[in-house]
Design an enzyme around this catalytic site. Structure first.
Site, PDB file in Angstrom:
ATOM      1  N   PHE A 156       0.840  -1.221   0.000  1.00 13.40           N
ATOM      2  CA  PHE A 156       0.000   0.000   0.000  1.00 13.40           C
ATOM      3  C   PHE A 156       0.866   1.259   0.000  1.00 13.40           C
ATOM      4  O   PHE A 156       0.567   2.234   0.694  1.00 13.40           O
ATOM      5  CB  PHE A 156      -0.951   0.047   1.206  1.00 13.40           C
ATOM      6  CG  PHE A 156      -1.867  -1.142   1.336  1.00 13.40           C
ATOM      7  CD1 PHE A 156      -2.188  -1.932   0.224  1.00 13.40           C
ATOM      8  CD2 PHE A 156      -2.434  -1.469   2.558  1.00 13.40           C
ATOM      9  CE1 PHE A 156      -3.038  -3.021   0.347  1.00 13.40           C
ATOM     10  CE2 PHE A 156      -3.298  -2.553   2.687  1.00 13.40           C
ATOM     11  CZ  PHE A 156      -3.596  -3.339   1.582  1.00 13.40           C
ATOM     12  N   PHE A 278     -36.818  23.084  -0.747  1.00 18.56           N
ATOM     13  CA  PHE A 278     -37.426  22.143   0.202  1.00 18.56           C
ATOM     14  C   PHE A 278     -36.585  22.082   1.474  1.00 18.56           C
ATOM     15  O   PHE A 278     -35.352  21.987   1.417  1.00 18.56           O
ATOM     16  CB  PHE A 278     -37.542  20.749  -0.415  1.00 18.56           C
ATOM     17  CG  PHE A 278     -38.405  20.724  -1.637  1.00 18.56           C
ATOM     18  CD1 PHE A 278     -39.736  21.130  -1.581  1.00 18.56           C
ATOM     19  CD2 PHE A 278     -37.890  20.330  -2.860  1.00 18.56           C
ATOM     20  CE1 PHE A 278     -40.525  21.123  -2.721  1.00 18.56           C
ATOM     21  CE2 PHE A 278     -38.674  20.317  -3.993  1.00 18.56           C
ATOM     22  CZ  PHE A 278     -39.996  20.719  -3.933  1.00 18.56           C
ATOM     23  N   GLN A 279     -37.293  22.120   2.601  1.00 21.39           N
ATOM     24  CA  GLN A 279     -36.578  22.186   3.867  1.00 21.39           C
ATOM     25  C   GLN A 279     -35.693  20.955   4.112  1.00 21.39           C
ATOM     26  O   GLN A 279     -34.623  21.057   4.701  1.00 21.39           O
ATOM     27  CB  GLN A 279     -37.575  22.353   5.007  1.00 21.39           C
ATOM     28  CG  GLN A 279     -37.116  23.355   6.016  1.00 21.39           C
ATOM     29  CD  GLN A 279     -38.170  23.656   7.054  1.00 21.39           C
ATOM     30  OE1 GLN A 279     -38.933  22.780   7.455  1.00 21.39           O
ATOM     31  NE2 GLN A 279     -38.212  24.895   7.488  1.00 21.39           N
ATOM     32  N   GLY A 343     -30.157  10.103  -8.546  1.00 20.56           N
ATOM     33  CA  GLY A 343     -29.649   9.202  -9.578  1.00 20.56           C
ATOM     34  C   GLY A 343     -28.442   9.772 -10.291  1.00 20.56           C
ATOM     35  O   GLY A 343     -27.467   9.063 -10.567  1.00 20.56           O
ATOM     36  N   GLU A 366      -3.184   7.240   6.898  1.00 21.52           N
ATOM     37  CA  GLU A 366      -2.455   7.959   7.969  1.00 21.52           C
ATOM     38  C   GLU A 366      -3.015   7.601   9.353  1.00 21.52           C
ATOM     39  O   GLU A 366      -3.116   8.444  10.229  1.00 21.52           O
ATOM     40  CB  GLU A 366      -2.521   9.490   7.801  1.00 21.52           C
ATOM     41  CG  GLU A 366      -2.233  10.056   6.440  1.00 21.52           C
ATOM     42  CD  GLU A 366      -0.813   9.885   5.958  1.00 21.52           C
ATOM     43  OE1 GLU A 366      -0.216   8.842   6.282  1.00 21.52           O
ATOM     44  OE2 GLU A 366      -0.323  10.763   5.249  1.00 21.52           O
TER      45      GLU A 366
END
Lengths: 382, 262
Positions: A156, A278-279, A343, A366
């Protein structure tokens, strides 16, 4: 939100990096991700700007920035491509440790080339059986003929195969545990240094991740960075720095996701109005913005502690808190950004799914966020 | 080679908004930048300096905050910068501005090339560069899209014209106004930025450049701006549709009658 007490110089540097990111990074980030390609020419351009040398002093060809400015630089870059920022972060962490702990000869030999970007740096600590428990690493460095012979595998590893210089942690004394770890610089082209497979990842694909295979890798005595047996201490210090960088990247990534989702919500019309009216959507946006700002505060504070020469323990705590909080926030914010786009958010044509794939990785690199909590708890209970 | 580049700080928008009452530009909330064409001019100067050696000096006339624009050019690599700032300079039109810049250039004294951007994105007049050349009695080439050759005594450049370009040989010293297509301006570097912020940039007023008070600013500006306004948005036209051309003609004549044009 506006940050108080910044100098004109700091503002100007952040502005330059923002312009660079908008022009040279952001438009291409999706392509690099798709092609799983590290764009070295772009890294070279970043170096021309002075980004490769941002942790070193001018006498070694660096363009030293204070930690706060550095954090803001990583934040800006990450709005364009967090993987490029990560590659740069690793590079500058190695440069930092060399400048701080290496002898003058080593500094003169490597730093100018590192700071100019001619040599890309890689940090090699993790092994198959040494992840969170990094001190359990098994790579050996045996003293022979006045030098050392390294054997072992690192996995890695950021920029494996791509970098010209590797900061490798190996055990010079098995009986001493973490205190038996020494750090070495190994140059690409050393016949004992091989590269295993290039990993295919869920995200962060503009940053190369791979394996180092050290097989009777002979290095001279002066390849040791600092002192024998101090490697793990250097690694931990590097990780504190790295964590502040990661936190700044998480802030930038999350901000990019919020910015995109906000614009989308203002323009996307459903039920005859923009969904931003919209809330339910407003609450999501408000929480995203608030949590990003909280994370930014933690990150900048950690950086300011470093700038003011705070004690190592204090820095470690602040860095761990910032890394944990901002990366968890980035995960949440990017996920919500995908949700707001619905979507469309799932489509690669839009950047938010890439942001979400990157955020997950930030929670792990890390030091996992679980390790960060252990660091915090340890100090609480000390 | 001694090169002087004239730059302007402009609002960062190509769609400058105008205060309908005062008839002036609305600058609040709009970040300021170096006029993009001027960055091309700085880049052209830096390239010549890299090839031939010498010094690049940037100058700008403007309010004190125009210092930021000069610093950005120094961060790109310019050696020196001078800000021309004086209350007496306020309200200057292109004539007074070019006079002021020309006086500053005279004070600097040594120059082989004066670079300007072809125009500023706020005023769009493209007059200041040519004005400087006239005040100094220098040859000038505008709309330069390529520099082919530079020698100690002259330059060969391509000047963009509609549908092509002219190749012009010009003796030095000269004023060259550049097109955007001439180059890709470099980014300022971090080191350059830090140096730029440490640099002392002198500010020259009218007295410093021996400019006559009558010829600078509002006093020296023959242009009287009667009114500045944003043109009203025009609605879309009407498309007349019929079976054939004859039918359209009938509709058109009807419309013209309605409008009492015929």
């Amino acid at each position: 939100m506006r940050l108080l007490n910044l100098s004109d110089e700091q503002k100007q540097i952040v502005k330059i990096v923002k312009e660079f990111t908008d022009k040279e990074i952001k438009p291409y980030a999706a392509e690099w991700d798709e092609e799983e390609r590290f764009p070295r020419p772009v890294f070279n351009k970043m170096s021309e700007l002075g980004l490769s040398g941002l942790s070193c002093q001018e006498e070694y060809g660096g363009s030293y920035l204070d930690f706060l400015t550095k954090a803001m630089v990583f934040e800006e870059l990450s709005k364009g491509c967090v993987a490029m920022a990560a590659t740069l972060s690793v590079h500058t962490m190695v440069a930092y440790i060399i400048e701080k702990y290496a002898n003058e000869e080593m500094k003169k030999k490597y730093l100018p080339r590192i700071n100019s970007g001619e040599m890309l740096c890689s940090f090699a600590l993790t092994e198959a059986n040494a992840g969170s428990d990094a001190a359990a690493l098994e790579t050996r460095a045996e003293s022979r003929n006045g030098g050392f012979v390294l054997n072992g595998n690192k996995i890695f590893i950021t920029s494996a195969g791509e970098a010209e210089l590797y900061f490798v942690m190996a055990k010079t004394d098995k009986s001493k545990g973490a205190r038996g770890i020494t750090s070495f610089l190994v140059e690409k082209g050393n016949p004992g240094l091989g590269f295993g497979k290039k990993e295919k990842k869920m995200g962060f694909n503009a940053s190369i991740t791979g394996e180092l295979v050290l097989t009777d890798c002979v290095v001279p005595k002066d390849a040791v960075v600092g002192s024998v047996g101090e490697g793990f201490r250097y690694a931990l210090e590097t990780l504190d720095l790295g964590r502040v960088n990661i936190a700044a990247m998480a802030v930038g990534l999350a901000q990019a996701a919020l910015d995109y989702a906000l614009e989308y919500a203002k323009n996307r019309v459903q039920f005859g109005k923009p969904i931003a009216s919209f809330q339910g959507v407003q609450f999501m946006l408000a929480d995203m913005a608030t949590e990003i700002e909280a994370g930014r505060g933690l990150t900048y504070n950690a950086a300011r502690l470093m700038d003011n020469g705070a004690k190592a323990q204090e820095v470690t705590l602040a860095a761990a808190m910032a890394k944990r909080f901002t990366t968890d926030t980035a995960m949440k914010v990017t996920t919500d950004a995908v949700q707001i786009l619905g979507g469309y958010g799932c489509m690669r044509e839009y950047p938010v799914e890439r942001y979400m794939r990157s955020a997950k990785i930030l929670q792990i690199v890390e030091g996992t966020n679980q390790i960060q909590r252990i660091i915090v708890a340890r100090q609480l209970l000390a | 080679m001694e090169i002087i580049v004239c730059i302007k700080q402009v609002p960062d928008t190509t769609e400058v908004k105008i205060d309908p009452v005062k008839g002036t530009l609305i600058r609040e909330g709009v970040p300021s930048i170096v006029n993009p064409f001027d960055k091309n001019a700085v880049e052209a100067a830096l390239q010549i300096k890299a090839a031939k050696g010498g010094k690049v000096t940037v100058i700008s006339m403007g309010p004190p905050q125009a210092m930021d624009a000069l610093r950005e050019c120094v961060a790109m690599g310019a050696d020196e910068a001078v800000l021309l700032s004086d209350r007496a300079f306020a309200g200057a039109d292109t004539w007074a501005t070019s006079y002021t810049l020309a006086k500053a250039i005279e004070k600097i004294g040594k120059y082989d090339i004066i670079f300007c951007g072809k125009q500023a994105i706020d005023g769009d007049t493209a007059q200041v560069g040519p004005g400087i050349a006239e005040h100094l009695g220098l040859p000038q080439v505008t709309y330069v899209q390529k520099i082919r050759e530079v020698t100690d005594t002259g330059m060969i450049v391509e000047r963009a014209i509609e549908g092509g370009y002219e190749v012009i040989s010009v003796p030095l010293p000269a004023m060259i106004a550049v097109e955007k297509s001439i180059n890709e301006p470099r980014f300022p570097t971090m080191m350059g930025t830090m140096k730029a912020h440490k640099k002392q940039i002198p500010i020259w007023g009218a007295a410093d450049i021996n400019a006559s008070e009558d010829l600078v600013g509002m006093n020296g500006s023959p242009t009287q701006v009667k009114r500045v306004f944003a043109p009203e948005r025009r609605g879309g036209g009407e498309i007349l549709q019929a079976e054939d051309e004859a039918g359209v003609c009938v509709l058109l004549v009807e419309k013209l009658r309605e409008a009492k044009i015929v």
